[in-house]
Enzyme design. Structure first.
Site, PDB file in Angstrom:
ATOM      1  N   PHE A 108       0.842  -1.190   0.000  1.00 48.00           N
ATOM      2  CA  PHE A 108       0.000   0.000   0.000  1.00 48.00           C
ATOM      3  C   PHE A 108       0.884   1.249   0.000  1.00 48.00           C
ATOM      4  O   PHE A 108       2.030   1.226   0.410  1.00 48.00           O
ATOM      5  CB  PHE A 108      -1.012   0.014   1.147  1.00 48.00           C
ATOM      6  CG  PHE A 108      -0.456  -0.073   2.547  1.00 48.00           C
ATOM      7  CD1 PHE A 108       0.290   0.954   3.102  1.00 48.00           C
ATOM      8  CD2 PHE A 108      -0.719  -1.189   3.345  1.00 48.00           C
ATOM      9  CE1 PHE A 108       0.766   0.892   4.407  1.00 48.00           C
ATOM     10  CE2 PHE A 108      -0.248  -1.275   4.652  1.00 48.00           C
ATOM     11  CZ  PHE A 108       0.502  -0.223   5.172  1.00 48.00           C
ATOM     12  N   CYS A 109       0.330   2.352  -0.495  1.00 45.38           N
ATOM     13  CA  CYS A 109       1.038   3.618  -0.668  1.00 45.38           C
ATOM     14  C   CYS A 109       2.391   3.409  -1.352  1.00 45.38           C
ATOM     15  O   CYS A 109       3.433   3.761  -0.811  1.00 45.38           O
ATOM     16  CB  CYS A 109       1.230   4.325   0.670  1.00 45.38           C
ATOM     17  SG  CYS A 109       1.684   6.072   0.510  1.00 45.38           S
TER      18      CYS A 109
END
Length: 318
Positions: free
Chosen positions: A179-180
């Protein structure tokens, strides 16, 4: 990789130029190789919410960055602090740009009983909780913060020092399925464990880092994946995320504090400039934390509007 046992005491001892012991709640200033240390009050992180080493409110941390940036642009010294927060979905602006994203955000906030915030820096969703240690380094736009690329490289070097203190090696580069995601993802044994972001103003900049310490990376990845399944977006693979506690004994509050102290130390020890470090009350002064309230209210109001809470889309608050 064969590494030795984790030494918690060693983890909170920085590489200093003097024989003074480092305390994360002291205020320190490096100038021409000399250090002035002013012992502060008992750390306040056991009494949340408050302005201590470990904050209980992500909005307060982002507001502090902006306030410190104003001071630094006016000639104030570089500042750094670390913080944690209760379960919070820190969304990127891109995550909630469309109606589907705003609707999905409200749904996961209700499902996980978490706070929601749209952060003012770049990047995508990061689910944080008390086991995620965050750092903000705010300084003038010169030296290591002169350029975006230079600031990322400098922060990556400081994080390499941090992981060496735990006998681990970190590799930087985008981790597919994390994620990110970004070019400066930090991975241990192929699992993303740290992320970097920046904020910039006229005359000042902030480098932000999050380090997954306690718990597992997979459980946080599942929170992000739940959002993107509803909103559409990048595919998050839980097996591509990790946490320090998966390799070192950092599962409890003591371990989280040791990691926070080591992270702060790695950044402060890596510069020769004047730095104010420690609690927000130490960095901002006795009345400085209360002065953040207008910044916090503005950030929360903007986040609520972007999430469709209480506005035209009729979100249910939370």
């Amino acid at each position: 990789m064969n590494v030795g046992p984790f030494d918690r005491e060693a983890a909170i001892r920085p590489k200093m130029r003097t024989d003074l012991r480092f305390f994360p709640w002291e205020s320190k200033c490096y100038n021409s190789g000399m250090m002035v240390a002013k012992p502060m009050e008992e750390p306040q992180d056991r009494r949340p919410p408050g302005p201590g080493l470990l904050l209980s409110d992500a909005a307060l941390a982002f507001a502090a960055e902006r306030r410190l940036a104003e001071r630094i642009a006016g000639g104030g010294p570089t500042a750094v602090f670390v913080w944690t927060a209760p379960p919070t979905f820190v969304f990127g602006a891109q995550d909630v740009k469309e109606t589907a994203g705003r609707r999905a955000a409200r749904q996961v906030l209700a499902e996980y009983r978490a706070a929601g915030l749209v952060r003012p820096s770049g990047g995508r969703l990061v689910p944080i909780d008390p086991g995620v240690v965050n750092l903000a380094w705010i300084g003038p736009t010169r030296g290591p913060l002169a350029t975006i690329e230079g600031a990322f490289r400098w922060a990556a070097e400081r994080l390499q020092d941090f992981f060496r203190r735990f006998g681990l090696s970190v590799a930087f580069g985008e981790v597919e399925g994390a994620f990110c995601p970004g070019r400066y993802d930090g991975a241990v044994f192929g699992k993303k464990i740290v992320g970097l972001a920046q904020r910039r103003w006229r005359g000042a900049a902030a480098v932000e880092a999050f380090v997954l310490v306690a718990g597992t990376g997979a459980e946080r990845a599942e929170r992000a994946a739940a959002f993107y399944r509803l909103a559409g977006g990048p595919v998050v693979r839980p097996e591509r995320m990790g946490a320090l506690a998966e390799w070192r004994d950092l599962k409890d509050e003591v371990g989280i504090r040791a990691a926070a102290a080591a992270l702060l130390s790695a950044f402060v020890a890596g510069t020769d400039e004047c730095v104010r470090a420690g609690t927000l009350s130490a960095v901002l002064g006795p009345d400085g934390v209360s002065a953040l309230h207008p910044f916090v209210r503005a950030l929360v109001a903007e986040s609520r509007a972007r999430l469709g809470l209480g506005g035209a889309e009729g979100g249910a608050g939370g």
